[in-house]
Write an enzyme that holds these catalytic residues in place. Structure first.
Site, PDB file in Angstrom:
ATOM      1  CD  GLU A  33      -2.621  -1.112   2.554  1.00  0.00           C
ATOM      2  OE1 GLU A  33      -3.293  -1.888   2.772  1.00  0.00           O
ATOM      3  OE2 GLU A  33      -2.833  -0.003   3.209  1.00  0.00           O
ATOM      4  CB  CYS A  57       2.235   6.940   3.834  1.00  0.00           C
ATOM      5  SG  CYS A  57       2.647   5.822   5.135  1.00  0.00           S
ATOM      6  CB  CYS A  73       5.674  -6.048   9.133  1.00  0.00           C
ATOM      7  SG  CYS A  73       6.814  -5.294   9.948  1.00  0.00           S
ATOM      8  CB  CYS A  84       3.934  -3.292  16.102  1.00  0.00           C
ATOM      9  SG  CYS A  84       5.343  -3.180  15.842  1.00  0.00           S
ATOM     10  CB  CYS A 107       0.741  -2.401  13.539  1.00  0.00           C
ATOM     11  SG  CYS A 107       1.084  -2.383  11.665  1.00  0.00           S
ATOM     12  N   GLY A 122       5.811  -2.487   6.952  1.00  0.00           N
ATOM     13  CA  GLY A 122       7.115  -2.861   6.854  1.00  0.00           C
ATOM     14  C   GLY A 122       8.042  -2.130   7.661  1.00  0.00           C
ATOM     15  CB  SER A 176       8.321   5.981  10.581  1.00  0.00           C
ATOM     16  OG  SER A 176       7.845   5.431  11.704  1.00  0.00           O
ATOM     17  CB  CYS A 221      -0.859   1.119   7.865  1.00  0.00           C
ATOM     18  SG  CYS A 221       0.541   0.219   6.898  1.00  0.00           S
TER      19      CYS A 221
END
Ligand code: SF4
Length: 400
Positions: free
Chosen positions: A132, A147, A154, A158, A161, A211, A243, A385
């Site tokens: 994305e 973004c 990933c 987390c 997320c 990611g 980030s 996300c």
């Protein structure tokens, strides 16, 4: 060795981050290497090649080195994807190039534009994998942030997320990372690349999509060097923010080699909670992470480190949390972005109340740190996300 009060009393944190540790991270990343740049018909994609690689390709077909500069201009300044439009290159060479190369873009498998003009792309790459990209326009001025994703899925899981619920499939290649930005610009017709301080609609890049960019450092670094090249897209390093969830050894490398602005997903001020929210914290706890921030090259009041802090109801949003945050970042050129949590199906977290967010923000602000509350954007499209990719996979599975 340093000791830090966010570590258990009496413990010390080893900061002797060795080259070997970085090599280990880079070697692990290589296991998730993307496929090569050759298409099914044997042509090679010129997007994402460094100038040196382009020179090798030109030499291999008997062309002079100055062709690199010409191609760079057409690909990254003019944004053309068709060799026939390269008017400074004679027709026979245009044809020769088209036989051997392409100027690729990821395919936009889905595009959704929100009522607030946020535009979300699901880009599909040559092997069918998807990631994305989101364009978030500034609501007051003609500019905005793109973004960009760095991986498909990933590894970091987390807890808050949505992308963290997807396993890592592979890293994105440099052409796929640069390609997301170029394809987003195609969508707004922003070619040729605006020069110098000329306003840009797509004015900043945040490496904050799917990611962990520092777990795909080689490809991210290569892509960002291309984006920053003055004879092409020419986006300055001040306009690119990477980030990270806190891959401490690679933060130093990123700062010294690329000099990008740094954002850190902090989200908790105690190790026990951060261990739970961001499991990577068990490897690089808060004290090590903040020490890496303090020594991050180029951080200054003009280039502050951004701490991202997602506001989770009853989890990390108390006044005591806010005061501890202020204590942890004391003396650092920093700002704190407060992000109201964007709930997604199946999450156990809820968004903090407006009152709690305002109270938190005031404490941080009163301590001298800007603490803007991020306005939720794209609420009418799949806003969290990773949601668009999951939705696309679900739709295809349903259709199968
Ligand atoms: S917040 Fe970032 S690093 Fe963590 S799981 Fe999501 S995409 Fe991965």
């Amino acid at each position: 060795m340093i000791s830090h009060s966010s570590s258990p009393p009496g413990t010390t944190v080893d900061l002797s981050l060795t080259e070997a540790e970085r090599d280990k991270i880079l070697a692990h990343a290589a296991k998730f290497d993307p496929p090569g740049v050759t298409t099914a018909d044997g042509r090679r994609d010129l997007v994402g090649m460094s100038r040196e690689e382009l020179a090798v390709e030109m030499a291999a077909i008997g062309e002079a080195p100055f062709r690199v500069k010409q191609l760079w201009h057409w690909i990254y300044h003019q944004g053309v994807i068709d060799f026939a439009r390269m008017s400074t290159i004679a027709r026979p060479l245009q044809e020769k190039l088209a036989e051997r190369f392409i100027i690729g873009r990821p395919e936009a498998a889905r595009v959704q534009t929100s009522e607030d003009a946020t535009r979300k792309f699901l880009f599909r790459f040559r092997d069918g994998q998807e990631a994305e990209t989101v364009y978030i326009p500034d609501l007051d001025e003609d500019r905005g942030a793109v973004c960009i994703s760095s991986q498909v899925g990933c590894t970091l899981s987390c807890r808050f997320c949505h992308t963290g619920t997807q396993t890592l499939v592979r890293n994105l290649a440099a052409p796929e990372i640069v390609g997301q930005f170029m394809a987003a610009r195609d969508s707004y017709g922003e070619w040729p690349s605006p020069k110098g301080e000329t306003p840009r609609l797509l004015s900043t890049i945040v490496l904050m999509g799917m990611g962990e960019p520092l777990y795909n450092y080689a490809n991210v670094a290569k892509a960002m060097k291309i984006v920053m090249d003055n004879e092409g897209i020419g986006l300055s390093r001040r306009r690119i923010t990477l980030s990270t969830s806190g891959v401490v050894p690679m933060m130093d490398r990123c700062g010294s080699e690329l000099g990008l602005c740094l954002a850190v997903s902090l989200h908790a001020v105690r190790d026990d909670l951060r261990d739970e929210l961001i499991p990577l914290n068990r490897k690089y706890p808060i004290a090590e992470l903040l020490a890496a921030c303090r020594r991050y090259p180029g951080a200054s009041n003009a280039r502050r480190i951004t701490f991202e802090y997602v506001m989770l109801k009853g989890v990390n949003d108390s006044e005591a949390d806010a005061r501890e945050l202020v204590r942890l970042i004391a003396g650092m050129p920093a700002k704190v972005n407060l992000i109201p949590f964007n709930p997604w199906p199946g999450t156990k977290f809820a968004r903090s109340s407006r009152l709690a967010i305002d109270r938190f923000s005031r404490i941080v602000n009163d301590a001298g740190y800007a603490s803007p509350v991020r306005r939720p954007r794209g609420q009418d499209i799949l806003a969290a996300c990773g949601q668009l990719r999951t939705d696309g996979m679900r739709t295809r599975a349903g259709a199968a």
